[in-house]
Enzyme design. Structure first.
Site, PDB file in Angstrom:
ATOM      1  N   CYS A   2       0.726  -1.144  -0.164  1.00 49.09           N
ATOM      2  CA  CYS A   2       0.011   0.099   0.015  1.00 49.09           C
ATOM      3  C   CYS A   2       0.880   1.209  -0.117  1.00 49.09           C
ATOM      4  O   CYS A   2       1.848   1.380   0.619  1.00 49.09           O
ATOM      5  CB  CYS A   2      -0.865  -0.010   1.258  1.00 49.09           C
ATOM      6  SG  CYS A   2      -1.908  -1.420   1.434  1.00 49.09           S
ATOM      7  N   ARG A  27       4.984   0.181  -5.915  1.00 46.70           N
ATOM      8  CA  ARG A  27       4.794  -0.561  -4.967  1.00 46.70           C
ATOM      9  C   ARG A  27       3.975  -1.720  -4.980  1.00 46.70           C
ATOM     10  O   ARG A  27       4.146  -2.584  -4.199  1.00 46.70           O
ATOM     11  CB  ARG A  27       4.449   0.223  -3.610  1.00 46.70           C
ATOM     12  CG  ARG A  27       5.501   1.293  -3.248  1.00 46.70           C
ATOM     13  CD  ARG A  27       4.836   2.201  -2.298  1.00 46.70           C
ATOM     14  NE  ARG A  27       4.604   1.815  -0.813  1.00 46.70           N
ATOM     15  CZ  ARG A  27       5.271   2.072   0.216  1.00 46.70           C
ATOM     16  NH1 ARG A  27       6.289   2.586  -0.019  1.00 46.70           N
ATOM     17  NH2 ARG A  27       5.142   1.446   1.315  1.00 46.70           N
ATOM     18  N   TRP A  74      -3.031  -2.664  -1.466  1.00 49.71           N
ATOM     19  CA  TRP A  74      -2.700  -4.013  -1.607  1.00 49.71           C
ATOM     20  C   TRP A  74      -3.374  -4.992  -0.784  1.00 49.71           C
ATOM     21  O   TRP A  74      -3.056  -5.061   0.450  1.00 49.71           O
ATOM     22  CB  TRP A  74      -0.980  -4.180  -1.604  1.00 49.71           C
ATOM     23  CG  TRP A  74      -0.629  -5.563  -2.282  1.00 49.71           C
ATOM     24  CD1 TRP A  74      -0.275  -5.707  -3.338  1.00 49.71           C
ATOM     25  CD2 TRP A  74      -0.244  -6.803  -1.277  1.00 49.71           C
ATOM     26  NE1 TRP A  74       0.109  -7.009  -3.496  1.00 49.71           N
ATOM     27  CE2 TRP A  74       0.258  -7.712  -2.287  1.00 49.71           C
ATOM     28  CE3 TRP A  74      -0.375  -7.136  -0.044  1.00 49.71           C
ATOM     29  CZ2 TRP A  74       0.579  -9.019  -1.936  1.00 49.71           C
ATOM     30  CZ3 TRP A  74       0.144  -8.530   0.296  1.00 49.71           C
ATOM     31  CH2 TRP A  74       0.469  -9.351  -0.563  1.00 49.71           C
ATOM     32  N   ASN A 100      -1.652   1.720   6.134  1.00 49.84           N
ATOM     33  CA  ASN A 100      -0.850   1.101   5.641  1.00 49.84           C
ATOM     34  C   ASN A 100      -0.549   0.192   6.936  1.00 49.84           C
ATOM     35  O   ASN A 100      -0.325   0.716   7.928  1.00 49.84           O
ATOM     36  CB  ASN A 100       0.579   1.424   5.044  1.00 49.84           C
ATOM     37  CG  ASN A 100       0.466   2.221   3.706  1.00 49.84           C
ATOM     38  OD1 ASN A 100      -0.606   2.309   3.109  1.00 49.84           O
ATOM     39  ND2 ASN A 100       1.520   2.828   3.285  1.00 49.84           N
ATOM     40  N   GLY A 101      -0.428  -1.009   6.501  1.00 48.13           N
ATOM     41  CA  GLY A 101      -0.169  -2.100   7.846  1.00 48.13           C
ATOM     42  C   GLY A 101      -1.226  -3.112   8.040  1.00 48.13           C
ATOM     43  O   GLY A 101      -1.984  -3.238   7.241  1.00 48.13           O
ATOM     44  N   GLU A 481      18.305 -16.888  -8.093  1.00 56.97           N
ATOM     45  CA  GLU A 481      18.037 -15.502  -8.600  1.00 56.97           C
ATOM     46  C   GLU A 481      17.489 -15.835  -9.900  1.00 56.97           C
ATOM     47  O   GLU A 481      16.300 -15.182 -10.354  1.00 56.97           O
ATOM     48  CB  GLU A 481      19.114 -14.706  -8.458  1.00 56.97           C
ATOM     49  CG  GLU A 481      18.958 -13.383  -9.231  1.00 56.97           C
ATOM     50  CD  GLU A 481      17.771 -12.596  -8.576  1.00 56.97           C
ATOM     51  OE1 GLU A 481      17.301 -12.716  -7.550  1.00 56.97           O
ATOM     52  OE2 GLU A 481      17.752 -11.356  -9.123  1.00 56.97           O
ATOM     53  N   LYS A 485      13.428 -14.777 -10.880  1.00 62.25           N
ATOM     54  CA  LYS A 485      13.349 -13.581 -11.718  1.00 62.25           C
ATOM     55  C   LYS A 485      12.362 -13.980 -13.000  1.00 62.25           C
ATOM     56  O   LYS A 485      11.217 -13.411 -13.260  1.00 62.25           O
ATOM     57  CB  LYS A 485      14.789 -12.879 -12.326  1.00 62.25           C
ATOM     58  CG  LYS A 485      14.544 -11.595 -12.453  1.00 62.25           C
ATOM     59  CD  LYS A 485      14.964 -10.588 -11.191  1.00 62.25           C
ATOM     60  CE  LYS A 485      14.511 -11.167 -10.102  1.00 62.25           C
ATOM     61  NZ  LYS A 485      15.240 -10.331  -8.916  1.00 62.25           N
ATOM     62  N   GLU A 488       8.800 -14.529 -11.490  1.00 62.09           N
ATOM     63  CA  GLU A 488       7.909 -13.417 -10.991  1.00 62.09           C
ATOM     64  C   GLU A 488       7.402 -12.525 -12.210  1.00 62.09           C
ATOM     65  O   GLU A 488       6.487 -11.816 -12.309  1.00 62.09           O
ATOM     66  CB  GLU A 488       8.713 -12.460  -9.700  1.00 62.09           C
ATOM     67  CG  GLU A 488       9.823 -12.076 -10.063  1.00 62.09           C
ATOM     68  CD  GLU A 488      10.391 -11.162  -8.916  1.00 62.09           C
ATOM     69  OE1 GLU A 488       9.687 -10.869  -8.219  1.00 62.09           O
ATOM     70  OE2 GLU A 488      11.613 -11.191  -8.991  1.00 62.09           O
ATOM     71  N   HIS A 504      19.886 -36.375  -8.783  1.00 64.48           N
ATOM     72  CA  HIS A 504      19.013 -37.222  -7.784  1.00 64.48           C
ATOM     73  C   HIS A 504      17.575 -36.887  -7.785  1.00 64.48           C
ATOM     74  O   HIS A 504      16.934 -37.093  -6.640  1.00 64.48           O
ATOM     75  CB  HIS A 504      19.548 -36.383  -6.252  1.00 64.48           C
ATOM     76  CG  HIS A 504      21.154 -36.693  -6.137  1.00 64.48           C
ATOM     77  ND1 HIS A 504      21.585 -37.642  -5.803  1.00 64.48           N
ATOM     78  CD2 HIS A 504      22.069 -35.847  -6.466  1.00 64.48           C
ATOM     79  CE1 HIS A 504      23.006 -37.793  -5.771  1.00 64.48           C
ATOM     80  NE2 HIS A 504      23.136 -36.608  -6.072  1.00 64.48           N
ATOM     81  N   LYS A 603       6.327  -4.071  -4.155  1.00 63.16           N
ATOM     82  CA  LYS A 603       7.724  -3.875  -4.224  1.00 63.16           C
ATOM     83  C   LYS A 603       8.332  -3.883  -2.703  1.00 63.16           C
ATOM     84  O   LYS A 603       9.248  -4.495  -2.440  1.00 63.16           O
ATOM     85  CB  LYS A 603       7.894  -2.536  -4.577  1.00 63.16           C
ATOM     86  CG  LYS A 603       9.396  -1.971  -4.946  1.00 63.16           C
ATOM     87  CD  LYS A 603      10.187  -2.717  -5.747  1.00 63.16           C
ATOM     88  CE  LYS A 603      11.615  -2.415  -5.741  1.00 63.16           C
ATOM     89  NZ  LYS A 603      12.350  -3.530  -6.403  1.00 63.16           N
TER      90      LYS A 603
END
Ligand code: F6R
Length: 608
Positions: A2, A27, A74, A100-101, A481, A485, A488, A504, A603
């Site tokens: 948010c 964000r 969000w 926010n939170g 990584e 990437k 996402e 394995h 973000k």
């Protein structure tokens, strides 16, 4: 996650707030809302989806009010919808909040307020704040906010407006960042500095438990118990242009192209070539204290965690100090052993990641010294750590971390050098390492020159549904990584394994339709890696190799090769990661994904 932007001043707030919201888009959000307060009336609009929807809804309103605030949500409590979007009002429609939170005790508070007759309109935890302030309001808005906040459990960054206080904006913080922007005759509130830098560089970062009461010409900061505070005014170094696309199609591409500078800036003034030394000033530790470090624990999430894992190899090899890298989100749940000789690092681009913050607090509780490796200046992790270092990568707007990753790796290499030279690393090794580190930015630039070829490659692989990413040693974290990437930003399934692990079990999946990225530079593992490549080839597996320039043998074994320049074994991750970032970006573009704002992601992940 948010985002909040608020304004009180002399100019109409509407366009300032919309512009601010657009700067906060990075964000991650699912709905947006705006409110302005004009002549004793609130004008409010909230819409599901993109900010353009909100913009369209208020296009003809032309509100002239000079007080207002806006929010990107969000979803955590209650699905994304117009109704659940912020701002939220009280029953009378006189008071409005953005939050926010997460309010952990909202259900208990909501039930108590409902018993008193409050009517709730949304499913959110946030709405309870508006009703609580309404309940406590007796004409003094500051007092009502204070009283209400003392009842909240959880985290908040909030802003509040009341129609009876037409030139007052109140903001408060506990665990979720709030920044106050200062300018003559106007003041701003925001959840980070990005919407502020085009208006002012002078900011105050609220501390947990602080409340700001701002008008066009004044600001007053106090604690929740109404003790006055004299906050420090900080000057933001970021230029607005740094947070713009500058001709690139996406922030992600721009930020990948900034990876050479990220490495350069992280090194700036911190390495001394003639002495083969490094010095990170902000660690707040003297040489003796550094020599006494017996063990390093690094906590981080996502890409920052993978950077830490590559750093683990660097520090163990060069500084001879055992390193453990822990998922920040798991750290608290395994009762970690922290003894006298343990030094903890928290790595975070945003400096606001709730899981990392929680791990950091846990480590501090157990008596550890915790140092931050952070990009965002003034962020919570930077302020709450006992010291640390900024990576100075500049604003990273694309949701997927790229240049910050390079900055983090560079800092970890510098740390390895600094600790190493205080212990057993010889002068000659130190000099060699510094010399080679200095060449890294240029080497990354030479990889970026292959952008067109990597784009074509990515396009030709866009139809595949699954990928393996395989690497050994410090390149295994790079495989992780690369897979993260790709997942996402393109939503294509990718898994990473240590090169030798494939046999394995996962090798059962290999066929022509399951390509593997094999990271096989000419390092000390080369021969072993080639054996594993042969195993994949024997099963008709399709492969793209990231290999060292001049390795002509590899092209006989794999389908495609991307070459990177030669460097020291432990610096190779700084190079091998770059083609993986480019590949993920171009494949996502080929699939027409929303690269800078991938679905479901934020973000700055400010909830645990
Ligand atoms: C991946 C990504 C995330 C972040 C993670 C930690 O591209 O961006 O995995 O790396 O959420 O974020 P910070 O570094 O802000 O703590």
């Amino acid at each position: 996650m948010c985002g909040i932007v608020g304004y009180v001043g002399k100019r109409p707030a509407q366009s300032i707030l919309l512009d601010g919201l657009k700067k906060l888009e990075y964000r991650g959000y699912d709905s947006a809302g705006i409110v302005v307060c004009d002549k004793g009336q609130l004008h409010l609009e909230k819409t599901l989806g993109k900010i353009e929807n909100l913009e369209r809804a208020i296009k003809n309103k032309n509100w002239q009010s000079t007080l207002g605030m806006a929010h990107t949500r969000w979803a955590t409590h209650g699905k994304p919808s117009d109704r659940n979007a912020h701002p939220h009002t009280d029953c009378k429609g006189e008071l409005v909040i953005v939050h926010n939170g997460i309010i952990e005790n909202y259900q208990k508070l909501k039930q108590a307020l409902q018993k008193k007759g409050h009517q709730f309109k949304s499913e959110t935890d946030s709405e309870v704040i508006a009703h609580l302030i309404e309940e406590n309001y007796r004409g003094d808005l500051g007092a009502a906010v204070r009283q209400s906040l003392s009842r909240l459990e959880g985290t908040y960054g909030i802003a509040v407006i009341h129609v009876k206080h037409p030139d007052v904006l109140i903001a408060a913080r506990k665990g979720s960042p709030v920044v106050i922007g200062l300018k003559e005759n106007e003041h701003f509130v925001a959840s980070d500095v990005t919407p502020l830098v085009s208006h002012t560089k002078d900011v105050i970062y609220l501390e947990d438990g602080e409340i700001a009461e701002i008008t066009p010409s004044s600001y007053h900061i106090s604690t929740i118990n109404n003790e006055k505070r004299e906050p420090a005014i900080n000057h933001v170094e970021w230029e607005i242009a740094e947070a713009e696309k500058q001709g690139y199609d996406h922030y992600m591409l721009k930020e990948i192209f900034e990876e050479p500078d990220a490495a350069r800036n992280a090194m700036l003034g911190r390495v001394i070539p003639e002495e083969g030394l490094a010095h990170l000033g902000g660690l707040n530790m003297n040489d003796d204290e550094m020599r006494e470090v017996k063990r390093i624990v690094i906590v981080a999430c996502g890409s920052a965690l993978y950077a830490a894992r590559a750093g683990e190899y660097m520090i163990e090899k060069y500084a001879d100090i055992p390193v453990e890298v822990e998922y920040a989100s798991e750290f608290r749940y395994r009762d970690p052993v922290i003894d006298q000789g343990t030094l903890v690092f928290a790595i975070s681009q945003s400096g606001e990641t709730a899981d990392t913050l929680a791990a950091m607090k846990e480590a501090k509780r157990k008596g550890a010294r915790v140092l931050g490796i952070v990009n965002v200046v003034g962020s919570t992790i930077a302020r709450e750590s006992d010291g640390g270092t900024y990576i100075h990568a500049g604003p990273e707007i694309g949701v997927a971390s790229t240049k910050a990753f390079t900055g983090q790796l560079t800092i970890l290499a510098i740390l390895a050098l600094q600790f190493g030279r205080l212990k057993n690393m010889p002068f000659s090794t130190g000099q060699k390492l510094v010399k080679e580190l200095k060449t890294i930015p240029q080497k990354i630039e030479s990889i970026l020159e292959q952008d067109k070829a990597i784009k074509q490659l990515a396009e030709s692989y866009a139809q595949y549904k699954n990928f393996f990413f395989l690497g050994r040693g410090a390149n295994y974290p790079i495989a992780l990584e690369g897979a993260l990437k790709l997942k996402e930003v393109s939503y294509v399934h990718a898994e990473a394994y240590p090169m030798a692990e494939l046999k394995h079990g996962p090798i059962a999946l290999i066929d022509r339709n399951f390509p593997s990225f094999v990271i096989v530079p000419k390092d000390s593992y080369y021969e072993k890696n080639i054996s594993n490549v042969q195993e994949i080839k024997a099963r008709d597996g399709r492969m793209i190799a990231v290999a060292t320039k001049g390795d002509s043998n590899i092209s006989n074994l794999v389908d495609e090769v991307i070459y990177v320049p030669k460097t020291l074994d432990l610096l190779i991750p700084l190079l091998t990661v770059v083609p993986l970032h480019l590949f993920a970006y171009h494949l996502a573009v080929a699939l027409k994904r929303d690269v800078d704002k991938p679905r479901n992601l934020a973000k700055s992940v400010t909830v645990e």
